[in-house]
Design an enzyme around this catalytic site. Structure first.
Site, PDB file in Angstrom:
ATOM      1  N   ASP A  43      -1.208 -63.029  23.923  1.00  0.00           N
ATOM      2  CA  ASP A  43      -0.203 -62.416  24.378  1.00  0.00           C
ATOM      3  C   ASP A  43       1.026 -61.738  25.522  1.00  0.00           C
ATOM      4  O   ASP A  43       1.318 -61.415  24.624  1.00  0.00           O
ATOM      5  CB  ASP A  43      -0.227 -60.861  23.080  1.00  0.00           C
ATOM      6  CG  ASP A  43      -1.003 -60.100  23.467  1.00  0.00           C
ATOM      7  OD1 ASP A  43      -1.384 -59.938  24.772  1.00  0.00           O
ATOM      8  OD2 ASP A  43      -1.485 -58.887  22.763  1.00  0.00           O
ATOM      9  N   ASP A  82      -5.522 -65.320  20.892  1.00  0.00           N
ATOM     10  CA  ASP A  82      -5.199 -63.681  21.432  1.00  0.00           C
ATOM     11  C   ASP A  82      -4.451 -63.190  20.012  1.00  0.00           C
ATOM     12  O   ASP A  82      -3.065 -62.867  19.892  1.00  0.00           O
ATOM     13  CB  ASP A  82      -4.405 -63.292  22.106  1.00  0.00           C
ATOM     14  CG  ASP A  82      -4.571 -62.413  23.192  1.00  0.00           C
ATOM     15  OD1 ASP A  82      -5.508 -61.660  22.175  1.00  0.00           O
ATOM     16  OD2 ASP A  82      -4.378 -61.937  24.199  1.00  0.00           O
ATOM     17  N   LYS A 111      -9.239 -63.226  19.858  1.00  0.00           N
ATOM     18  CA  LYS A 111      -9.856 -62.547  20.814  1.00  0.00           C
ATOM     19  C   LYS A 111      -9.978 -61.204  20.429  1.00  0.00           C
ATOM     20  O   LYS A 111      -7.728 -61.153  19.958  1.00  0.00           O
ATOM     21  CB  LYS A 111      -9.160 -62.685  22.210  1.00  0.00           C
ATOM     22  CG  LYS A 111      -9.705 -61.650  23.101  1.00  0.00           C
ATOM     23  CD  LYS A 111      -8.999 -62.087  24.474  1.00  0.00           C
ATOM     24  CE  LYS A 111      -7.465 -61.793  24.868  1.00  0.00           C
ATOM     25  NZ  LYS A 111      -7.187 -60.043  25.096  1.00  0.00           N
ATOM     26  N   GLU A 177     -11.055 -56.080  31.965  1.00  0.00           N
ATOM     27  CA  GLU A 177      -9.887 -56.158  32.973  1.00  0.00           C
ATOM     28  C   GLU A 177      -9.438 -55.301  33.596  1.00  0.00           C
ATOM     29  O   GLU A 177      -9.898 -54.206  32.958  1.00  0.00           O
ATOM     30  CB  GLU A 177      -8.590 -56.154  31.680  1.00  0.00           C
ATOM     31  CG  GLU A 177      -7.178 -56.889  32.421  1.00  0.00           C
ATOM     32  CD  GLU A 177      -6.685 -56.862  31.820  1.00  0.00           C
ATOM     33  OE1 GLU A 177      -6.457 -57.313  30.503  1.00  0.00           O
ATOM     34  OE2 GLU A 177      -4.836 -56.957  32.167  1.00  0.00           O
TER      35      GLU A 177
HETATM   36  O1  KIV Z   1      -3.063 -61.579  27.065  1.00  0.00           O
HETATM   37  C1  KIV Z   1      -3.926 -62.530  27.426  1.00  0.00           C
HETATM   38  O2  KIV Z   1      -2.764 -63.130  28.281  1.00  0.00           O
HETATM   39  C2  KIV Z   1      -4.492 -61.934  27.885  1.00  0.00           C
HETATM   40  C3  KIV Z   1      -5.340 -62.029  29.136  1.00  0.00           C
HETATM   41  C4  KIV Z   1      -4.567 -60.737  30.394  1.00  0.00           C
HETATM   42  C5  KIV Z   1      -7.113 -62.042  29.490  1.00  0.00           C
HETATM   43  O3  KIV Z   1      -5.505 -60.972  27.349  1.00  0.00           O
END
Ligand code: KIV
Length: 259
Positions: A43, A82, A111, A177
């Site tokens: 995201d 995500d 995720k 992270e």
């Molecule tokens: O949204 C994204 O790109 C992420 C990464 C920073 C792991 O969650």
């Protein structure tokens, strides 16, 4: 919860670290697919592609459009979807949305950001055969600031507990992270699932970066990003030259003509 494809990819962690990147589009997906174990349709696209202030403005429909394209042009890597902010407020909503996005995009897993607070959601999903990747440490959807996490004892313990809780709830891997090295090392040692670091040291079982950052295509440059290219500068140079060529009639030249 692990599918055969997930098991196959995770087996590799025993030999070498997992290579992971984000992708939102066809060309990046095609290239990343040659070298990455995991591609995340993150995201982060809200800020990187759409110039939003945070990832909180990203909605499910936008994520689905990008994930459909990425999945279409990925043959080998696992593609992770995500889940955007507020798309998994409770276990029922999370299940409904996760099922929908997997059906619409064909992604291998989803995720979710969060630790102990979302354990009941992860359990509910994994019991229903939705593979889940966790995400602890700095949580872009909810963190109040974008500073490194785990510097004080309380925060360290809380992130460690989050990672343990997520790993016990059925997640197949976890992103860590922006945390201090010690903490990432400890989590990786303690929990039984692979850790994928972004600003979380070499001790993780894999690494992920936002592709636009490592290519030099974004303005944001946290310390944990290594730049492998300077695309923004190169693009500017090319567009400047094009502009001059058009004005001076160097373009189109004879090579670009139909007769
Ligand atoms: O949204 C994204 O790109 C992420 C990464 C920073 C792991 O969650």
């Amino acid at each position: 919860m692990q599918t055969k494809r997930i098991k196959k990819i995770l087996k590799k962690t025993k030999k070498s670290p997992l290579v992971c990147l984000t992708a939102y589009s066809k060309i990046i997906a095609q290239i990343a697919d040659k070298y990455c174990d995991i591609i995340l349709v993150g995201d982060s696209l809200g800020m990187v592609l759409y110039g939003m202030k945070s990832t909180r403005q990203v909605n499910l429909e936008t994520m689905v459009r990008h994930a459909q394209t990425v999945k279409k042009f990925t043959k080998n890597s696992l593609v992770i979807f995500d889940m955007p902010y507020k798309s998994y407020k409770n276990k029922f909503m999370a299940y409904k949305n996760a099922k929908k996005v997997i059906r619409l995009t064909g992604c291998d897993a989803i995720k979710l950001e969060g630790g102990k607070k979302i354990v009941n959601i992860i359990k509910y999903l994994t019991k229903r055969k939705i593979p889940v990747m966790g995400h602890v440490g700095l949580l872009p959807q909810t963190s109040k600031n974008f500073r490194v996490k785990g510097k004080n004892l309380m925060q360290k313990q809380s992130i460690l507990n989050d990672a343990i809780a997520v790993s016990k709830s059925g997640a197949f891997a976890i992103i860590i992270e922006c945390v201090i090295e010690d903490l990432a090392k400890k989590i990786t040692k303690i929990i039984p699932i692979p850790t994928i670091g972004i600003g979380a040291s070499k001790y993780c079982n894999g690494q992920i970066l936002v592709t636009d950052d490592m290519l030099g295509l974004s303005d944001l440059m946290p310390k944990f990003v290594k730049r492998y290219s300077y695309l923004k500068k190169n693009i500017e140079k090319s567009i400047k030259t094009y502009s001059q060529d058009v004005k001076t009639k160097r373009f189109p030249s004879n090579k670009n003509l139909y007769k």
